[in-house]
Design an enzyme around this catalytic site. Structure first.
Site: not given
Lengths: 66, 461
Positions: B76, B151, B175
């Site tokens: 990420k 996210s 997330s």
């Protein structure tokens, strides 16, 4: 239900926090506040324990700066 | 055929699969599918092939580091990567190149993984899906018109489409678990403090968790084995012994008690028929394997949501205050508008949220005495269309994931079928702090009892 914090007071709070925004931006963020304020109200009303009981913030005086 | 990490590791150990060919196959899929999915912000193909060649040399020399050696992963884009842009999907960090790797990035590299690049996120792990950032939002591989959640959206999309075999995510309010649920993969938010956050762009220090996402529960366990461990440079890092995370897999469920807080998914936030069917199916599968199901009453979901969002946006505003004052319009609209609310909340209300958090933790422990795990929904329904995600949806309706950020308990999402629109649905299983082996055991018992893992998004084929 009308929010406790008016749009005018909300805008003043944003300014106090250092954010100078357009009227349109303030109104848009205020929409979010109308959802958040009842949640904060839940926190205020949820506990019957005296506020002096068990403070949430404690610290370790021996903890070094990381 | 896209292998799982377990399958690829076995073939590499047997010298039946070349890490270079495995990595090249991922790069080929990325070339074909990422223009549709937008899962990657930065692709590091040269680095990946160099990593893969090194893994192949170890394979030939019989010196493989373990089951992750030669396995293609990506991070990420809030995970700091030395010499590689770490943008947080934001104009404010566009071109930012850290001079050090995050702790967990180092640990995964030491395990021999092949690093393919950096993955889309919601801006600073909060603002999304956004269409006003330097990079487009990731799309759901089951239907690219739909939302992959966030996210850790790029990781969810990339794993589901087989662009990588596993990846990293972060979870402040859900997330890791949201994208795992809506993309039909497995993802675990470990116990607070189990994985160091050092070198990861923070959002909320008391709620942020780092963790892995992969196609299966067992693959998540293998990734967590590499990521977990004490790090003195993260003040929240837990100094605990790290158990074998696959050690309980396949042991059956005899003696385990699983609690069902029905009010959460039947009245606090009534889930879709497909999600409910998944929960019921998991319960049936566990009972068939000797697990005991127990009805359970927990505080209303909105209680956890209230504490979670108050704490999260105050801490996020604290982190971003200088730029919120000076560069407000350089953020995307969703991030800046959500975080601006944190500047309005009073100190008294923030502290009240922290006090309430401690009460909720105590209440959750009290209600689950003698219970090994909780099962509920991962998300309330299938993924919505990406252009129909409400800006204030996280405040309008409670979340199934917030409770475990508030309590810090580990929580795992596992695919539990497909809805009417053909998109995945998910269950969420949570357990007491530092009981991840039991959590994996329960998740794996359901996953392997059903055939949901045999299906990949149509665009992959």
């Amino acid at each position: 239900m009308e929010p406790l914090l008016s749009l005018t007071d909300f805008e003043a709070s944003l300014k106090r926090a250092g954010m100078e925004l357009t009227d349109e931006q303030v109104k848009e963020i205020y929409t979010g506040w109308t959802f958040l304020e009842p949640l904060i109200g839940r926190l205020r009303g949820a506990t019957t324990r005296p506020r002096a009981v068990e403070p949430a913030h404690v610290f370790n005086p021996l903890q070094p700066l990381s | 055929m896209i292998p799982t990490i377990v399958e690829a590791a076995r073939q590499i150990a047997d010298k039946q699969l070349s890490p270079v060919e495995l990595t090249q196959a991922c790069l080929d899929r990325i070339g074909k599918l990422d223009p549709i999915l937008n899962a990657f912000i930065t692709l590091t193909a040269d680095r990946a092939l160099a990593d893969a060649k090194a893994a192949e040399a170890r394979m030939m020399a019989g010196t493989l580091a373990g089951p992750l050696d030669g396995i293609p992963i990506a991070h990420k884009d809030i995970y700091g990567t030395k010499g590689i842009q770490t943008s947080a999907h934001s104009k404010l960090l566009e071109g930012y190149v850290p001079d050090a790797d995050a702790f967990t990035v180092i640990k995964l590299a030491q395990a021999g993984t092949t690093m393919l690049g950096k993955l889309s996120t919601h801006e600073f792990a909060l603002g999304g899906p956004s269409f006003d950032l330097p990079w487009p939002p990731a799309r759901n591989p089951w239907n690219p018109a739909h939302f992959p959640a966030g996210s850790s959206s790029g990781t969810g999309a990339a794993v589901a489409a087989g662009l990588i075999l596993g990846g990293t995510g972060s979870d402040t309010g859900g997330s890791i678990r949201g994208p795992s649920a809506l993309c039909g993969i497995a993802g675990i938010k470990p116990t607070y403090g189990l994985c160091s956050r050092m070198g990861i762009q923070p959002l909320s220090f008391t709620l942020d968790h780092a963790g892995p996402m992969a196609w299966t529960v067992e693959d998540c366990a293998i990734l967590l084995q590499a990521m977990a461990g004490h790090d003195p440079s993260d003040p929240a890092s837990a100094n605990v012994a790290i158990p074998g995370y696959t050690s309980e897999l396949g042991k059956g469920l005899q003696g385990l008690r699983i609690g069902v807080p029905r009010s959460w998914h039947e009245s606090d936030f009534k889930v879709s028929a497909a999600v409910q069917a998944g929960i019921d199916d998991a319960i049936a599968a566990w009972q068939e394997q000797g697990g005991e199901i127990v009805e359970l009453t927990l505080p209303h979901l909105a209680e956890y949501q209230a504490a979670c969002w108050t704490i999260m946006i105050v801490e996020a505003f604290t982190l971003h205050e200088p730029w919120m004052r000076s560069r407000f319009n350089d953020y995307g609209e969703l991030f800046r508008d959500r975080v601006a609310l944190g500047g309005v909340i009073t100190g008294a209300d923030y502290n009240q949220a922290l006090r309430r958090r401690r009460e909720l933790i105590a209440d959750t422990f009290a209600a689950t005495k003698g219970i090994d795990a909780i099962v509920t929904a991962g998300a309330p329904e299938e993924a919505p269309q990406i252009d129909a995600v409400p800006k204030w949806g996280n405040l309008e309706k409670p979340s199934f994931t917030n409770p475990f950020n508030i309590t810090g308990w580990p929580a795992l999402c596992v695919c539990s079928g497909y809805g009417e629109g053909g998109l995945p649905v998910s269950i969420q299983i949570a357990s007491k702090p530092f009981t991840e082996p039991t959590l994996f055991r329960i998740g794996h018992a359901y996953e392997t009892a059903r055939s949901w893992r045999s299906r990949r998004p149509a665009l992959v084929n």
